[in-house]
Scaffold this motif. Structure first.
Motif, PDB file in Angstrom:
ATOM      1  N   LEU A 131       0.832  -1.209   0.000  1.00  0.00           N
ATOM      2  CA  LEU A 131       0.000   0.000   0.000  1.00  0.00           C
ATOM      3  C   LEU A 131       0.865   1.258   0.000  1.00  0.00           C
ATOM      4  CD1 LEU A 131      -2.846  -1.021   2.475  1.00  0.00           C
ATOM      5  CD2 LEU A 131      -3.036  -0.681   0.006  1.00  0.00           C
ATOM      6  N   ARG A 132       1.945   1.222   0.739  1.00  0.00           N
ATOM      7  CA  ARG A 132       2.846   2.375   0.777  1.00  0.00           C
ATOM      8  C   ARG A 132       3.501   2.596  -0.594  1.00  0.00           C
ATOM      9  NH1 ARG A 132       5.025   4.210   6.058  1.00  0.00           N
ATOM     10  NH2 ARG A 132       5.696   6.281   5.505  1.00  0.00           N
ATOM     11  N   LEU A 133       3.906   1.506  -1.239  1.00  0.00           N
ATOM     12  CA  LEU A 133       4.483   1.610  -2.576  1.00  0.00           C
ATOM     13  C   LEU A 133       3.466   2.131  -3.589  1.00  0.00           C
ATOM     14  CD1 LEU A 133       6.530  -1.715  -2.681  1.00  0.00           C
ATOM     15  CD2 LEU A 133       7.455   0.608  -2.580  1.00  0.00           C
ATOM     16  N   LYS A 134       2.215   1.682  -3.469  1.00  0.00           N
ATOM     17  CA  LYS A 134       1.176   2.169  -4.378  1.00  0.00           C
ATOM     18  C   LYS A 134       0.926   3.654  -4.168  1.00  0.00           C
ATOM     19  CE  LYS A 134      -2.221  -0.304  -5.597  1.00  0.00           C
ATOM     20  NZ  LYS A 134      -3.453  -1.058  -5.862  1.00  0.00           N
ATOM     21  N   ALA A 135       0.912   4.108  -2.923  1.00  0.00           N
ATOM     22  CA  ALA A 135       0.730   5.542  -2.645  1.00  0.00           C
ATOM     23  C   ALA A 135       1.890   6.348  -3.215  1.00  0.00           C
ATOM     24  CB  ALA A 135       0.592   5.769  -1.140  1.00  0.00           C
ATOM     25  N   ALA A 136       3.114   5.821  -3.112  1.00  0.00           N
ATOM     26  CA  ALA A 136       4.275   6.510  -3.679  1.00  0.00           C
ATOM     27  C   ALA A 136       4.146   6.599  -5.203  1.00  0.00           C
ATOM     28  CB  ALA A 136       5.561   5.793  -3.286  1.00  0.00           C
ATOM     29  N   TRP A 137       3.669   5.516  -5.834  1.00  0.00           N
ATOM     30  CA  TRP A 137       3.448   5.547  -7.285  1.00  0.00           C
ATOM     31  C   TRP A 137       2.395   6.595  -7.651  1.00  0.00           C
ATOM     32  CZ3 TRP A 137      -1.084   4.099  -9.947  1.00  0.00           C
ATOM     33  CH2 TRP A 137      -0.957   4.096 -11.332  1.00  0.00           C
ATOM     34  N   LEU A 138       1.310   6.670  -6.863  1.00  0.00           N
ATOM     35  CA  LEU A 138       0.287   7.695  -7.105  1.00  0.00           C
ATOM     36  C   LEU A 138       0.876   9.089  -6.957  1.00  0.00           C
ATOM     37  CD1 LEU A 138      -2.774   6.089  -5.295  1.00  0.00           C
ATOM     38  CD2 LEU A 138      -2.674   6.726  -7.708  1.00  0.00           C
ATOM     39  N   GLY A 139       1.794   9.262  -5.994  1.00  0.00           N
ATOM     40  CA  GLY A 139       2.460  10.548  -5.830  1.00  0.00           C
ATOM     41  C   GLY A 139       3.260  10.934  -7.063  1.00  0.00           C
ATOM     42  N   ARG A 140       3.961   9.961  -7.657  1.00  0.00           N
ATOM     43  CA  ARG A 140       4.703  10.241  -8.900  1.00  0.00           C
ATOM     44  C   ARG A 140       3.750  10.596 -10.031  1.00  0.00           C
ATOM     45  NH1 ARG A 140       7.576   5.965  -6.775  1.00  0.00           N
ATOM     46  NH2 ARG A 140       6.683   4.419  -8.194  1.00  0.00           N
ATOM     47  N   LEU A 141       2.602   9.908 -10.086  1.00  0.00           N
ATOM     48  CA  LEU A 141       1.583  10.193 -11.096  1.00  0.00           C
ATOM     49  C   LEU A 141       1.049  11.616 -10.921  1.00  0.00           C
ATOM     50  CD1 LEU A 141       0.099   8.506 -13.341  1.00  0.00           C
ATOM     51  CD2 LEU A 141      -1.695   8.125 -11.660  1.00  0.00           C
ATOM     52  N   GLU A 142       0.824  12.019  -9.667  1.00  0.00           N
ATOM     53  CA  GLU A 142       0.332  13.367  -9.391  1.00  0.00           C
ATOM     54  C   GLU A 142       1.372  14.425  -9.754  1.00  0.00           C
ATOM     55  OE1 GLU A 142      -2.822  12.686  -5.730  1.00  0.00           O
ATOM     56  OE2 GLU A 142      -0.686  12.792  -5.249  1.00  0.00           O
ATOM     57  N   ARG A 143       2.622  14.168  -9.414  1.00  0.00           N
ATOM     58  CA  ARG A 143       3.680  15.137  -9.749  1.00  0.00           C
ATOM     59  C   ARG A 143       3.840  15.286 -11.259  1.00  0.00           C
ATOM     60  NH1 ARG A 143       6.290  12.456  -5.598  1.00  0.00           N
ATOM     61  NH2 ARG A 143       6.361  13.650  -3.681  1.00  0.00           N
ATOM     62  N   ALA A 144       3.765  14.162 -11.973  1.00  0.00           N
ATOM     63  CA  ALA A 144       3.921  14.203 -13.431  1.00  0.00           C
ATOM     64  C   ALA A 144       2.816  15.030 -14.081  1.00  0.00           C
ATOM     65  CB  ALA A 144       3.930  12.783 -14.001  1.00  0.00           C
ATOM     66  N   GLY A 145       1.592  14.881 -13.565  1.00  0.00           N
ATOM     67  CA  GLY A 145       0.469  15.634 -14.118  1.00  0.00           C
ATOM     68  C   GLY A 145       0.238  16.974 -13.451  1.00  0.00           C
ATOM     69  N   GLN A 146       1.028  17.277 -12.410  1.00  0.00           N
ATOM     70  CA  GLN A 146       0.853  18.516 -11.638  1.00  0.00           C
ATOM     71  C   GLN A 146      -0.594  18.683 -11.183  1.00  0.00           C
ATOM     72  OE1 GLN A 146       3.315  21.099 -10.644  1.00  0.00           O
ATOM     73  NE2 GLN A 146       4.310  19.112 -10.866  1.00  0.00           N
TER      74      GLN A 146
END
Length: 194
Positions: A131-146
């Motif tokens: 779950l922590r890894l998935k949240a980190a991946w979502l964070g990268r997705l959010e940063r990429a799309g701003q």
């Protein structure tokens, strides 16, 4: 909500809410569960638990990525009257809604130690790590799309369900500085005033 606004919870915060309790419940259960010899013996139990930990972490981290990515691509801008839920409220709702599952999972992990020492606890800890890894991946997705991703609270259910479940028909987005959680669902660090 006033004028058609909706209550919105951060997707990454909902995903991350279960990581810490599952990790700690699993770690404690694995530690206590390593005490009995079990049917398989300690060494086999710990090795099996390590394999389960890695499989669970990878499986949870990779599960439903396509659905999250599709929802993120289709996210619409949050409305003027939408209400952004605080991180602490989202975490508290998820943990309240799942507390009995956490207790049952911990009890099952401890009980399984008499057959395969430490394996059940390591499985739970692996789910938390995933779950922590998935949240980190979502964070990268959010940063990429701003864009920070939000889901309607009423689509999550009473106690905060799955943010990419069948009930979720779309996500909303805000600027990267909105809300009190950083990309990935962590607490937002504010600069100290001088």
């Amino acid at each position: 909500m006033a004028r058609g606004g909706q209550g919105l919870a951060r997707v990454a915060v909902v995903v991350r809410a279960g990581a810490a309790p599952l990790w700690w419940t699993g770690a404690v259960a694995a530690g206590i569960g390593a005490v009995p010899q079990g049917l398989t013996g300690r060494r086999i139990g710990v090795l099996a638990g390590a394999a389960l930990f890695l499989l669970a972490a990878a499986g949870v981290a990779l599960a439903h990525r396509g659905r999250y990515a599709a929802l993120a691509r289709g996210a619409v801008r949050a409305g003027k009257y939408d209400v952004l839920q605080d991180r602490a409220v989202t975490v508290r709702d998820w943990r309240r809604g799942h507390r009995w599952w956490l207790l049952l999972g911990g009890a099952a992990a401890l009980g399984s130690a008499f057959a395969v020492p430490a394996a059940g606890g390591l499985l739970l800890a692996g789910i938390g790590a995933g779950l922590r890894l998935k949240a980190a991946w979502l964070g990268r997705l959010e940063r990429a799309g701003q864009t920070l991703l939000w889901v309607r609270v009423d689509w999550l259910g009473r106690y905060g369900g799955r943010p990419a479940g069948k009930a979720v028909r779309g996500l909303r987005g805000t600027g990267i500085a909105a809300g009190d959680a950083a990309p990935g669902g962590t607490r937002r660090r504010t600069a100290a005033l001088v």
